[in-house]
Design an enzyme around this catalytic site. Structure first.
Site, mmCIF file in Angstrom:
data_model
loop_
_atom_site.group_PDB
_atom_site.id
_atom_site.type_symbol
_atom_site.label_atom_id
_atom_site.label_comp_id
_atom_site.label_asym_id
_atom_site.label_seq_id
_atom_site.Cartn_x
_atom_site.Cartn_y
_atom_site.Cartn_z
ATOM 1 N N SER A 77 0.830 -1.213 0.000
ATOM 2 C CA SER A 77 0.000 0.000 0.000
ATOM 3 C C SER A 77 0.866 1.266 0.000
ATOM 4 O O SER A 77 2.019 1.236 0.437
ATOM 5 C CB SER A 77 -0.903 0.014 1.240
ATOM 6 O OG SER A 77 -1.669 -1.170 1.295
HETATM 7 N N1 SAM Z 1 -0.408 -4.942 4.036
HETATM 8 C C1 SAM Z 1 0.335 -5.228 2.850
HETATM 9 C C2 SAM Z 1 1.722 -4.660 2.865
HETATM 10 O O1 SAM Z 1 2.083 -3.971 3.825
HETATM 11 O O2 SAM Z 1 2.456 -4.927 1.918
HETATM 12 C C3 SAM Z 1 -0.391 -4.838 1.588
HETATM 13 C C4 SAM Z 1 -1.484 -5.733 1.317
HETATM 14 S S1 SAM Z 1 -2.124 -5.820 -0.300
HETATM 15 C C5 SAM Z 1 -2.774 -4.224 -0.564
HETATM 16 C C6 SAM Z 1 -3.548 -6.839 0.089
HETATM 17 C C7 SAM Z 1 -3.206 -8.279 0.407
HETATM 18 O O3 SAM Z 1 -4.389 -8.941 0.845
HETATM 19 C C8 SAM Z 1 -2.684 -9.081 -0.782
HETATM 20 O O4 SAM Z 1 -1.415 -9.582 -0.495
HETATM 21 C C9 SAM Z 1 -3.712 -10.198 -0.953
HETATM 22 O O5 SAM Z 1 -3.172 -11.422 -1.366
HETATM 23 C C10 SAM Z 1 -4.272 -10.295 0.471
HETATM 24 N N2 SAM Z 1 -5.575 -10.957 0.585
HETATM 25 C C11 SAM Z 1 -6.665 -10.886 -0.224
HETATM 26 N N3 SAM Z 1 -7.647 -11.674 0.260
HETATM 27 C C12 SAM Z 1 -7.171 -12.253 1.405
HETATM 28 C C13 SAM Z 1 -7.699 -13.168 2.362
HETATM 29 N N4 SAM Z 1 -8.946 -13.679 2.271
HETATM 30 N N5 SAM Z 1 -6.935 -13.534 3.395
HETATM 31 C C14 SAM Z 1 -5.669 -13.041 3.530
HETATM 32 N N6 SAM Z 1 -5.106 -12.188 2.672
HETATM 33 C C15 SAM Z 1 -5.849 -11.790 1.611
#
Ligand code: SAM
Length: 233
Positions: A77
Site C-alpha cells: 500500500s
Molecule cells: N499490508 C500489505 C503490505 O504492507 O504490503 C499490503 C497488502 S495488499 C494491498 C492486500 C493483500 O491482501 C494481498 O497480499 C492479498 O493477497 C491479500 N488478501 C486478499 N484476500 C485475502 C484473504 N482472504 N486472506 C488473507 N489475505 C488476503
C-alpha cells in the site's frame, strides 16, 4: 576472492545507497505531516526501511508515496494510506493486532513499531509466495513480534482472538461477521468496503459490545478474496 580494495568500494556503494534511502524516507515522512499524520506514526515510519519490503526491481521507487507491485497481482500500500490507517487504529504499547493481507509485511512492521515489544501483530495472507516474501522481509529487518500466517483471513483468525485492533488491507464486499466477533469490546477495526467504489470504514466496538461505524472516505484496494470476501475472478 574479491581483492581488499574492491570490497571496500562495494561496501562504500552500499553505504551510500543506504544513506540515500534514509534521506528519501525522511522527505517522504516529512510530507506526511501536511496530511495530519501525527508524530508517533511518523517516527514509526522513519524506523521501517520500506526499500527492504519491495522486490529488487522496485527498490528505487520505494520512497514514492504510491502503491508498488509485489508480484502475484498484489501491491504494497501507499505510505500515506499505511499512515492514515495506523492513525485511525490508535495503536499503543502492548496491543494485540490482527492484520488481514500481509502482502510484503511492511504495514505489519510499522504497526509493530507502534505497539512495541510487549504487543503482537498476527498477519494473515492467502497467497503462499507472499507469506514467504513477508516472512523473509521481516526476518531480514529483525521484527520478532509479528507472526505471518497462511490462511483465508476473511474468516479472521480465531486461535488468538479477541484482538484489540483489526486492520484489513484489502477491500471486502461487506464487513465480515467473524471479524466483528473477533474484535475485543473497546476495540477498533479499519476496513475498506466495496467493489469498484470503495470506502474506508472505521468500526468501533464499545465496552458493552455495541458497534459504531464511520465512513472515512473513498479508497482503492485490491479485493479480499475468500469465504466472506469476493469469489476469485
Ligand atoms: N499490508 C500489505 C503490505 O504492507 O504490503 C499490503 C497488502 S495488499 C494491498 C492486500 C493483500 O491482501 C494481498 O497480499 C492479498 O493477497 C491479500 N488478501 C486478499 N484476500 C485475502 C484473504 N482472504 N486472506 C488473507 N489475505 C488476503
Amino acid at each position: 576472492m574479491i581483492p581488499e580494495e574492491d570490497r571496500g568500494e562495494e561496501s562504500t556503494e552500499k553505504e551510500e545507497e543506504e544513506i540515500e534511502f534514509i534521506n528519501r524516507r525522511l522527505r517522504l515522512v516529512q510530507g506526511l505531516e501536511t496530511l495530519g499524520v501525527g508524530k508517533k506514526v511518523r517516527q514509526a515510519m522513519l524506523r521501517v526501511p520500506r526499500h527492504s519490503f519491495v522486490p529488487e526491481y522496485a527498490r528505487s521507487a520505494a520512497y514514492a508515496d504510491t502503491p508498488l507491485d509485489i508480484g502475484c497481482g498484489q501491491t504494497i500500500s501507499a505510505p500515506h494510506m499505511v499512515a492514515i490507517m495506523c492513525e485511525l487504529l490508535e495503536l499503543s504499547e502492548g496491543l494485540k493486532v490482527l492484520e488481514i493481507g500481509a502482502g510484503s509485511g511492511y504495514n505489519a512492521a510499522v504497526m509493530a513499531e507502534l505497539i512495541g515489544k510487549s504487543g503482537h501483530v498476527y498477519t494473515v495472507e492467502r497467497i503462499e509466495s507472499l507469506v514467504c516474501f513477508a516472512k523473509d522481509n521481516l526476518r531480514k529487518t529483525g521484527y520478532k513480534n509479528i507472526t505471518v500466517l497462511l490462511e483465508d483471513g476473511s474468516i479472521g483468525y480465531s486461535k488468538y482472538a479477541p484482538y484489540d485492533r483489526i486492520v484489513v488491507t484489502c477491500a471486502a464486499p461487506e464487513i465480515p461477521e467473524p471479524l466483528v466477533e473477533q474484535l475485543k469490546p473497546g476495540g477498533i477495526m479499519i476496513i475498506p468496503v466495496g467493489d469498484y467504489f470503495q470506502e474506508l470504514i472505521l468500526v468501533k466496538k464499545d465496552k458493552k459490545g455495541k458497534i459504531k461505524k464511520e465512513n472515512r472516505g473513498g479508497v482503492v484496494f485490491v479485493p479480499l478474496i475468500g469465504e466472506y470476501g469476493f469469489k476469485p475472478r
